[in-house]
Write an enzyme that holds these catalytic residues in place. Structure first.
Site, PDB file in Angstrom:
ATOM      1  N   GLY A  95      59.551  66.561  -4.976  1.00 25.36           N
ATOM      2  CA  GLY A  95      59.374  65.388  -3.849  1.00 25.36           C
ATOM      3  C   GLY A  95      60.601  64.888  -3.378  1.00 25.36           C
ATOM      4  N   GLY A 138      69.021  60.785  -9.746  1.00 24.17           N
ATOM      5  CA  GLY A 138      67.666  60.837 -10.139  1.00 24.17           C
ATOM      6  C   GLY A 138      67.198  59.641 -10.666  1.00 24.17           C
ATOM      7  N   GLU A 139      67.942  59.051 -11.589  1.00 28.16           N
ATOM      8  CA  GLU A 139      67.180  58.144 -12.573  1.00 28.16           C
ATOM      9  C   GLU A 139      67.908  56.765 -12.392  1.00 28.16           C
ATOM     10  OE1 GLU A 139      65.979  60.325 -16.657  1.00 28.16           O
ATOM     11  OE2 GLU A 139      67.791  61.338 -15.340  1.00 28.16           O
TER      12      GLU A 139
HETATM   13 MO1  MOS Z   1      63.844  62.829 -16.137  1.00 25.38          MO
HETATM   14  S1  MOS Z   1      63.034  61.362 -17.533  1.00 25.38           S
HETATM   15  O1  MOS Z   1      64.469  63.792 -17.152  1.00 25.38           O
HETATM   16  O2  MOS Z   1      62.577  63.415 -15.221  1.00 25.38           O
END
Ligand code: MOS
Length: 727
Positions: free
Chosen positions: A469, A693-694
């Site tokens: 997504g 990402g995070e």
């Molecule tokens: Mo991430 S927590 O490695 O999807």
């Protein structure tokens, strides 16, 4: 560059919004059956008897698989420092292969039926009798038994510089605090699902996974077939957040059921079954102690954590990781202690470690700022570091925190605040503001790709990465278009299929940068090939060169697809990776600013404004990158104010396994979120990407807690910040 950086729409947006995209539980096969798991209702013991007669009598039931009749399966790979495959086992349990029960919720039977309603009805009629054994399930009760986490290269036990305890004892100003965070569970929009089909000894699996390649390896091993006999397809995944990184029982048991019944099997976990069989985030107990001089220079930083793993597997949450990187201090001590419990093993959940570790670190910095009567940004600037605070040598590849503090403060209007707690009121609302720093390590992993340029000018990129997504395919199409100098629309990307070249797992924020490295390398090779062809054939455009050479296409191949080739690729990758790790600290970072309004009478807390500024290196797609970190902030608001898994301390049963009782933020809880990026390439990574990402989730908990303190004068050191804690 013409396409990189543009806020282009996702290439898969159309098929998703029109419903044409098929997710793992939406694939139909002739003779398709439906499977439902039966869960253990004790936390540890043995199955003494399993009564399935009543369940078998339900019309439409095809089979009931239990430990008494299930086909044999190989055990999960054993964990070891060099056995990466073991990282992808959610648990070490070999399901339905013995009468042992390791956690409340462990699957003890699988019902396969012609319809999902028959399977559900029958599953409810399977009754087990148990020999109960003593179990340990209460995290807080087990705190005193915590042991140092086993050390390993991926998950260090801790770090040390100087003598932090001694420095703390003699510091001019000090604080020594305890912070706690609860367990969290995964609630992706698409619950875990698998459709499994055997054809002889060939297995096809449609799965909602973040780790196509590892799933293929794992399934081949468990079912004793060659890797090339297994095909894993996951072109669309409805969110994952770490919950679909490892192999959990649903996938394995769908494949086992399909093999046992010789029928295609769809196993779509209910929301409750996700809670029972998929590991979420560990709870944590953290000690955060700071010592400083009157000018705000840190002289001591102590950050220790107690977290849990399961007795049958689990991940060591790196809670104190940000405390080894964010601030200069002559004395630092971090340590991870763990307790092992009889629960479903906890595993990755968005920014494991950093998201809850910064709750303690960044809250404590705010507490220290108040002790010193200093602005919290000024305090952070006084402890800014250009080198690794632990070894004093390693440099940050891209450290831009001061710029981000300045930009964020300006966008937010930070300096207009009256720092006095409980000083600002708007009718019944107490208004407060808070800030916190975000930090997430940037890593990479080897990736195989092919890039093919055809005589009609079209370009095909092939790589088995995952699209959950976030716009992964769109980003790689942009990168390819610019690398080859072709229009964005000329590029097509194939992904989400283990038949494609080996992709990365979409975890640890590595996917975009790692794939980009191989895509750009392939494009470079293609350009070289075209150049040498042009020397012979002549021709101005790519199309003309190929036409004159009378070849339909040219292709660049990065990496080998044989089993040994893949292993060799990973081994070759390692020394460079280690060397770089010795030399640089690479990380995405950011600053979070929050405004809350707290009802003075009821404690009801509303987040009313949010500003986030991030350094993710080069931004590939301005729209998807902003959405990615915005989603992280929303998840952070869940962590800050709502989410909490309730585990019954008597028997380890999760008591709130549904979205009715496990609260996540809804639209009405989320204010407008102002996101900006520095958009400055990191000089040490491919294309300058640091992984978006995070980082968005990191620091959110502390920013909210700090704003709540500013609004109310009340420090909440235990998440989530619910209104009962403010009364
Ligand atoms: Mo991430 S927590 O490695 O999807």
């Amino acid at each position: 560059m013409t396409t990189i950086g543009q806020p282009l729409d996702r290439v898969d947006g159309n098929v998703k919004t029109t419903g044409a995209a098929k997710f793992a539980a939406e694939h139909f096969y002739p003779g398709l059956t439906h499977a439902v798991l039966v869960h253990a209702t004790i936390s540890r013991g043995r199955i003494a008897a399993l009564h399935t007669d009543e369940a078998s009598a339900v019309p439409g039931v095809v089979a009931i698989l239990t430990h008494l009749n299930a086909l044999p399966m190989k055990p999960a790979p054993k964990p070891g420092p060099f056995n990466l495959t073991s990282l992808f086992s959610g648990t070490s349990v070999n399901y339905l292969q013995s009468d042992e029960v390791h956690w409340e919720g462990q699957p003890i039977a699988v019902v396969v039926a012609e319809t999902s309603s028959a399977a559900r009805e029958a599953a409810a009629l399977v009754h087990a009798e148990y020999t109960v054994m003593k179990s340990v399930v209460d995290f807080e009760g087990a705190e005193e038994d915590a042991q140092p986490q086993p050390n390993n290269s991926f998950f260090p036990r801790g770090a040390k510089r100087g003598d932090a305890e001694a420095a703390l004892a003699t510091a001019q100003v000090s604080l020594d605090l305890r912070y706690t965070t609860p367990p969290h569970n995964h609630n992706a929009l698409e619950p875990h699902a698998t459709t499994a089909v055997w054809d002889g000894d060939r297995l096809t699996v449609h799965d909602a996974t973040q780790s196509i390649d590892w799933f293929r390896t794992h399934l081949a091993l468990r079912f004793s077939v060659p890797m090339t006999n297994v095909r894993v397809l996951a072109p669309f995944v409805g969110g994952a957040f770490g919950g679909k990184f490892a192999m959990w029982p649903g996938t394995i048991l769908a494949a086992l059921a399909a093999r046992a019944t010789s029928r295609p099997v769809r196993l779509a976990l209910s929301r409750e079954a996700v809670y029972r069989t998929v590991g979420g985030r560990t709870p944590s107990i953290q000690r955060l102690a700071l010592g400083a001089d009157r000018d705000g220079r840190l002289t001591s930083l102590v950050h220790t954590s107690v977290t849990r793993t399961g007795k049958v597997g689990g991940h060591f949450e790196q809670v104190t990781s940000p405390s080894s990187h964010l601030y200069a201090s002559e004395n630092i001590l971090t340590r991870h202690d763990i307790v092992r419990l009889d629960l479903v093993p906890n595993h990755f959940m968005r920014a494991p470690g950093e998201s809850i570790g910064t709750f303690a670190l960044e809250s404590a910095l705010d507490e220290l700022a108040y002790e010193l009567g200093m602005d919290p940004i000024e305090l952070r600037l006084r402890n800014e570091t250009a080198v690794d605070p632990i070894d004093g040598k390693k440099k940050f590849s891209h450290r831009k925190l001061p710029e981000m503090y300045a930009l964020g403060a300006e966008r937010f209007g930070w300096h207009d605040r009256n720092p006095e707690p409980r000083s600002t009121r708007d009718g019944r609302w107490l208004v407060g503001t808070g800030m916190a720093t975000a930090f997430h390590p940037g890593l990479s992993t080897p990736v195989n790709v092919t890039v093919r340029l055809s005589a009609d000018g079209s370009v095909l990129v092939r790589c088995a990465f995952q699209e959950m997504g976030m716009g992964a395919a769109t980003a790689q199409a942009q990168i390819t278009a610019d690398a080859l100098g072709v229009p964005f629309d000329a590029v097509r990307v194939e992904y989400g299929d283990s038949e494609l070249p080996m992709g990365p797992a979409a975890g640890v924020s590595v996917q975009t940068a790692s794939t980009a490295a191989s895509v750009t390398q392939a494009c470079e090779e293609l350009k070289q090939t075209l150049k040498s062809m042009a020397r012979k054939t002549g021709g101005d455009s790519n199309e003309e060169i190929l036409r004159r050479a009378k070849v339909p296409h040219v292709e660049a191949v990065i990496g080998s697809e044989s089993r040994l080739g893949r292993i060799a690729g990973r081994i070759r990758f390692l020394p460079k990776f280690m060397r770089e790790g010795q030399r640089w600290i690479k990380a995405a970072s950011g600053v979070q600013f929050c405004e809350v309004r707290v009802d003075a009478e009821t404690g009801e807390t509303r987040v009313s404004r949010w500003v986030g500024v991030f350094d993710i290196g080069r931004v590939i797609n301005a729209k998807t990158a902003a959405s990615q970190v915005r989603g992280g902030i929303v998840m952070g608001l869940g962590l800050a104010m709502a989410e909490e898994t309730l585990v019954d301390p008597r028997n380890g049963r999760i008591m709130n396994p549904s979205l009715a009782e496990y609260h996540v933020p809804v639209h009405a809880d989320i204010p407008p979120i102002d996101v900006s990026f520095l958009d400055d390439p990191d000089p040490t990574t491919p294309l300058g990407i640091l992984g978006a990402g995070e980082v968005g989730v990191v620091g959110v908990g502390a920013a909210v807690a700090n704003a709540v303190y500013h609004a109310t004068g009340r420090r909440v050191r235990d998440l989530p910040i619910t209104l009962d804690k403010l009364l």
